[in-house]
Scaffold this active site. Structure first.
Site, short mmCIF file in Angstrom:
data_model
loop_
_atom_site.label_atom_id
_atom_site.label_comp_id
_atom_site.label_asym_id
_atom_site.label_seq_id
_atom_site.Cartn_x
_atom_site.Cartn_y
_atom_site.Cartn_z
N ASP A 106 2.19 -11.40 -2.50
CA ASP A 106 2.61 -10.01 -2.40
C ASP A 106 1.43 -9.20 -1.86
O ASP A 106 0.40 -9.10 -2.52
CB ASP A 106 3.00 -9.52 -3.80
CG ASP A 106 3.35 -8.04 -3.82
OD1 ASP A 106 3.45 -7.43 -2.74
OD2 ASP A 106 3.52 -7.50 -4.93
N ASP A 133 0.32 -5.52 -0.70
CA ASP A 133 0.83 -4.17 -0.82
C ASP A 133 -0.27 -3.19 -0.52
O ASP A 133 -1.42 -3.39 -0.92
CB ASP A 133 1.34 -3.97 -2.26
CG ASP A 133 2.23 -2.75 -2.37
OD1 ASP A 133 3.43 -2.94 -2.57
OD2 ASP A 133 1.71 -1.62 -2.23
N ASP A 146 -1.27 -7.10 -8.26
CA ASP A 146 -0.11 -7.97 -8.32
C ASP A 146 -0.31 -9.40 -7.88
O ASP A 146 0.57 -10.00 -7.30
CB ASP A 146 1.06 -7.33 -7.60
CG ASP A 146 2.23 -7.19 -8.57
OD1 ASP A 146 2.11 -7.71 -9.69
OD2 ASP A 146 3.25 -6.59 -8.21
#
Lengths: 309, 397
Positions: B105, B107, B301
Site C-alpha cells: 500500500d 499512500d 500502513d
C-alpha cells in the site's frame, strides 16, 4: 535404502517410509531405548553424532527418534518437545556440516526448498523458503542478505544453520499431533514426566514489577514461562528491555532459564554482552519490525508504557 | 429537466452520493469487479462515516457481489488479501486461513510531500504533485525491488489506484500464497531498508575501505549505484547530506566514482561518523518508505503487507472519500501516464449546483475548477461529487 541417510535425517521421506514399513514393536527394550535417548537429549541439550555404520545401531537410532516423538507428544509438554527438537536438530546440524553440495540439496528438498549452485561456492535458495526456515535472528534478516531474482545467496555455513532450523521446526511442530497414543507410549510418557521436569527449572523466582511492563514484554515473558522457543530477536529485545529497567544481569539470566534450549553459559555470555554494550530499548517501530509487537498501545517507546497513562 | 428535479428535492449529500454509486454498480461488469477466487474472500463494507462498518461478508460469485452492491451501494468496499475456507466464519480462526496475496500500500499520507510542507494545500487534499510522488515510489518498488531482487515478473504484478491518494500493488500466486506474517514483515523491512547492517556491507577497517560495487547483489549494490548517480547529478543536498561533506565528495567526483565502481570507497577521507551519515542517507533515498516517514504523520500502513487478514480496497470499486474508482491499470508500465483525475473519473458532466467551502484550484476530467472560498458554484457531476465526498461542498438546496 540408505540407512545412514535415514538415521541422519529421520524426518526425510525415506525415513518415514522405513518407519512405516517396519512394524515398530512397543516392547520393553524399544521403549526403554527411546527413553534413554530422550534423557540423553534432555541432559545435555544436544545429541552427539553417531559415528557408526553398524546397521542395527542405525536402525535403533531411527526407531528411537520415532518413539521419542510419540512419547513426547503424549507428555503434552511443550518444554520437553521443544528441548528435544533443539537437541536433535543440533545433531542434524553436525551431519549437515559433513555433506557435499548434492547432500545438502537433497536435505533441503525434504523441506520443499530447492537449492541452486551460486557463484563462489555459494548456494541459492528461493526467498520464501529462506524466510520460512531461516532463524528469526538479526543475523539472518533478509535485508542483509544478497537477494537477486528471487533467490538468496547463502554461504555454506549459513545454509547449514538454515537447514538445522528447518529440522528443529519440523521436529517441534509435529510433536503435538499425537492423539490416542497406545498404552505403552502413554505409560512411558507418564514415567518421563515424573523423572524429568515437565517445566523448565526456573533457577529461582525473580521479582518483576510486571504490571508496568508493556504488552509486548508481558507476552514474551508468558511465552517463556510456557517454554516456547522464542526467536533470537525476541530474546534480544527482552534482555535489552529488562536490563534497561534496571534488572541485574543475574536476574535476567534467571528469566531465560525456562527456555527449552537454555544453557546458562551461553545465556550469561549474551546477556552480559548486551549489558556491556549498553544497547538501548528499540522504539515501538523497531519492536514491530521484529514482529513481536503485541498490541498497538501507541506509546512510541516500550519504556514509556504506563508512564503516560 | 433532471437538474430541476435535483434542485427541488430536499436531498442530503449522503443520498445524492448513494444514488450515483448505485448507478455505477448497476452499470459495472461483474466479472471485472470480482477478485480472483471470490468465494474464498472476506468482504467488508463502509458507510458515509466509517470506512469499514461491517466485515465477514462473503459472496459466492461475481453476480452475487454485484447484486449486493446494487441493492446496498456501499461507500467503501474492501476484500481480504487472504483466501479462507469459510470467509464469513467468525471469529477469525473459524475462517481457516489458506494463504494470501502479497500486497503493498503506497499512500501519499506516508510520504514527505513538498506541496504540503510548503503549505500549498492542507494534508487531506491531494494534488498532481502528491500523486506524482506516490507514482515514483510505486515505480521504484516495482523496478528496483519486486522485479530485480524478488524476481517477480511484471505480468505477475498488478497495480491499481487506491481511489484516493495512492496505489496498491498486488501479487498473487503460489510463490507468495503461503508466506507467514513474519515473512511478509521481512519483505517490508527489505524494501524499506529496515535493520540494514552497514558492517555487513562495508569493511571500514580495510586500508582501501572496501565496500560494495554497483553490481553487488542486494542492498550493497543499491547503495553503490545510488552514490554513483548522486556523484553524477550532484544532488546530495536533496537527500539531506551535510553541505560540507557533499562538497568534498563532489570535489573528488571522478576518483570517487572510479573507486566505487571497483568496490573501493576510500577516495574521499571520511570519519566514521561521516561514513555513517552517508550510508544512512544513501539507504534512506534508495528505499521505498512503506513504513511511512516519521514526522510526515498519517497512518502508517506497512500493516497491509504483513497483517495476513487485513482488508484492502476492492479494485474497480468506488472510494467514498472521492467518488473516484480504484481503477486497475492494464499493466504496471502504464503507471507513469496514469492520471487519476482523468482516468479514475466515472461520473458524468451533468451540472450540479453546490456550496463550496475553502477549495484550492484543481484539475479534473479535463477541466479546471476553483479556487473557491465559501461560494456557490455549478460543477459537472464528477467534480461536485468529488467535493461533496471530500466534505468540501454541500448540495445547493
Amino acid at each position: 535404502m540408505d540407512l545412514l541417510y535415514i538415521s541422519h535425517y529421520p524426518f526425510s521421506a525415506e525415513a518415514k517410509e522405513f518407519i512405516r514399513s517396519r512394524k515398530i514393536g512397543l516392547g520393553y527394550d524399544s521403549i526403554d531405548s527411546a527413553k534413554k535417548h530422550i534423557h540423553e537429549a534432555m541432559a545435555k541439550g544436544e545429541l552427539a553424532k553417531l559415528e557408526t555404520r553398524v546397521e542395527s545401531v542405525l536402525e535403533r537410532d531411527v526407531i528411537n527418534y520415532a518413539l521419542a516423538r510419540a512419547i513426547l507428544a503424549a507428555t503434552g509438554s511443550r518444554y520437553l518437545a521443544g528441548r528435544y527438537a533443539v537437541a536433535k536438530s543440533k545433531q542434524i546440524g553436525k551431519y549437515l556440516q559433513a555433506e557435499d553440495e548434492a547432500g545438502l540439496a537433497k536435505v533441503a528438498a525434504e523441506f520443499g526448498a530447492e537449492l541452486h549452485a551460486g557463484s563462489g561456492g555459494k548456494f541459492e535458495m528461493r526467498f520464501p523458503d529462506y524466510l520460512r526456515y531461516a532463524p528469526k535472528a538479526r543475523e539472518y534478516k533478509l535485508v542483509n542478505e544478497s537477494l537477486k531474482e528471487g533467490r538468496v545467496q547463502l554461504a555454506r555455513n549459513s545454509l547449514v544453520r538454515v537447514l538445522e532450523e528447518a529440522a528443529r521446526m519440523h521436529i517441534e511442530a509435529a510433536a503435538g499431533e499425537m492423539t490416542g497414543a497406545p498404552p505403552e507410549i502413554k505409560k512411558a510418557a507418564e514415567e518421563l514426566k515424573t523423572s524429568l521436569p515437565r517445566e523448565a527449572p526456573a533457577l529461582t523466582k525473580v521479582f518483576m514489577s510486571e504490571e508496568s511492563y508493556p504488552p509486548c514484554v508481558k507476552k514474551l515473558l508468558e511465552r517463556l514461562r510456557l517454554s516456547d522457543n522464542l526467536p533470537h530477536v525476541a530474546r534480544f529485545y527482552l534482555a535489552t528491555f529488562l536490563l534497561n529497567t534496571g534488572m541485574k544481569t543475574e536476574d535476567v539470566i534467571k528469566v531465560f532459564s525456562t527456555a527449552p534450549d537454555f544453557n546458562e553459559a551461553t545465556t550469561r555470555y549474551q546477556v552480559e554482552y548486551i549489558a556491556k554494550k549498553g544497547y538501548k530499548v528499540p522504539a515501538c517501530s523497531g519492536v514491530e519490525s521484529y514482529g513481536i509487537c503485541a498490541e498497538a498501545c501507541r506509546v512510541g517507546s516500550p519504556l514509556r508504557y504506563g508512564k503516560r497513562r | 429537466m433532471a437538474d430541476d428535479v435535483q434542485l427541488t428535492m430536499a436531498n442530503t449529500e449522503e443520498q445524492f452520493v448513494r444514488r450515483l454509486f448505485q448507478g455505477y454498480y448497476e452499470r459495472i461488469d461483474a466479472e471485472r469487479l470480482a477478485p480472483k477466487e471470490i468465494a474464498k474472500r472476506e468482504f467488508g463494507v463502509g458507510t458515509w462515516t466509517k470506512k469499514i462498518e461491517t466485515r465477514h461478508l462473503a459472496f459466492k460469485g461475481p453476480q452475487e457481489l454485484k447484486s449486493y452492491l446494487t441493492r446496498n451501494p456501499a461507500f467503501y468496499i474492501s476484500y481480504s488479501a487472504a483466501y479462507y475456507e469459510f470467509p464469513d466464519g467468525r471469529p477469525m480462526q473459524r475462517k481457516n486461513w489458506q494463504g494470501a496475496d502479497l500486497i503493498f500500500d503506497l499512500d501519499a499520507d506516508h510520504l514527505r510531500l513538498e506541496c504540503v510542507e510548503k503549505g500549498e494545500h492542507a494534508k487531506g487534499w491531494v494534488c498532481g504533485k502528491c500523486i506524482s510522488v506516490v507514482k515514483d515510489e510505486t515505480m521504484r518498488l516495482i523496478e528496483e525491488f519486486l522485479v530485480p531482487d524478488f524476481g517477480f515478473s511484471k505480468s505477475e504484478i498488478s497495480v491499481n489506484f487506491s481511489g484516493n491518494r495512492g496505489f496498491h500493488v498486488h501479487i498473487a500466486g503460489e510463490t507468495v500464497r503461503q508466506m507467514s506474517g513474519w515473512a511478509r514483515r521481512e519483505v517490508v523491512d527489505y524494501i524499506s531498508g529496515t535493520g540494514l547492517n552497514d558492517d555487513r556491507i562495508f569493511h571500514m577497517d580495510s586500508p582501501d575501505r572496501t565496500g560494495p560495487a554497483p553490481d553487488s547483489p542486494g542492498w550493497g549494490g543499491k547503495m553503490a549505484r545510488r552514490l554513483i548517480q548522486l556523484l553524477e547529478t550532484g544532488k546530495f543536498l536533496d537527500i539531506g547530506l551535510e553541505p560540507k561533506l557533499a562538497r568534498r565528495l563532489l570535489k573528488k567526483k571522478e576518483e570517487m566514482t572510479a573507486g566505487v565502481r571497483r568496490g573501493k570507497w576510500g577516495a574521499v577521507k571520511m570519519t566514521g561518523a561521516e561514513y555513517d551519515q552517508l550510508c544512512w542517507r544513501l539507504r534512506e533515498s534508495a528505499s521505498v518508505p512503506l513504513e511511512g516517514i516519521e514526522g510526515a504523520g498519517g497512518e502508517v500502513d506497512a500493516g497491509v503487507t504483513f497483517d495476513v487478514s487485513r482488508l484492502i480496497r476492492l479494485p474497480e470499486s468506488l472510494h467514498g472519500e472521492t467518488g473516484l474508482a480504484a481503477k486497475k491499470l492494464g499493466r504496471a508500465d502504464d503507471l507513469p501516464s496514469f492520471d487519476p483525475m482523468r482516468d479514475a473519473v466515472v461520473f458524468g458532466s451533468r451540472p450540479v449546483r453546490v456550496k463550496c467551502r475553502e477549495v484550492p484550484k484543481f484539475e479534473m476530467g479535463g477541466g479546471e475548477f476553483g479556487p473557491f472560498s465559501d461560494e456557490d458554484a455549478e460543477l459537472p457531476e464528477f467534480a461536485a461529487i468529488y467535493l461533496i465526498c471530500k466534505r468540501k461542498a454541500t448540495l445547493w438546496k
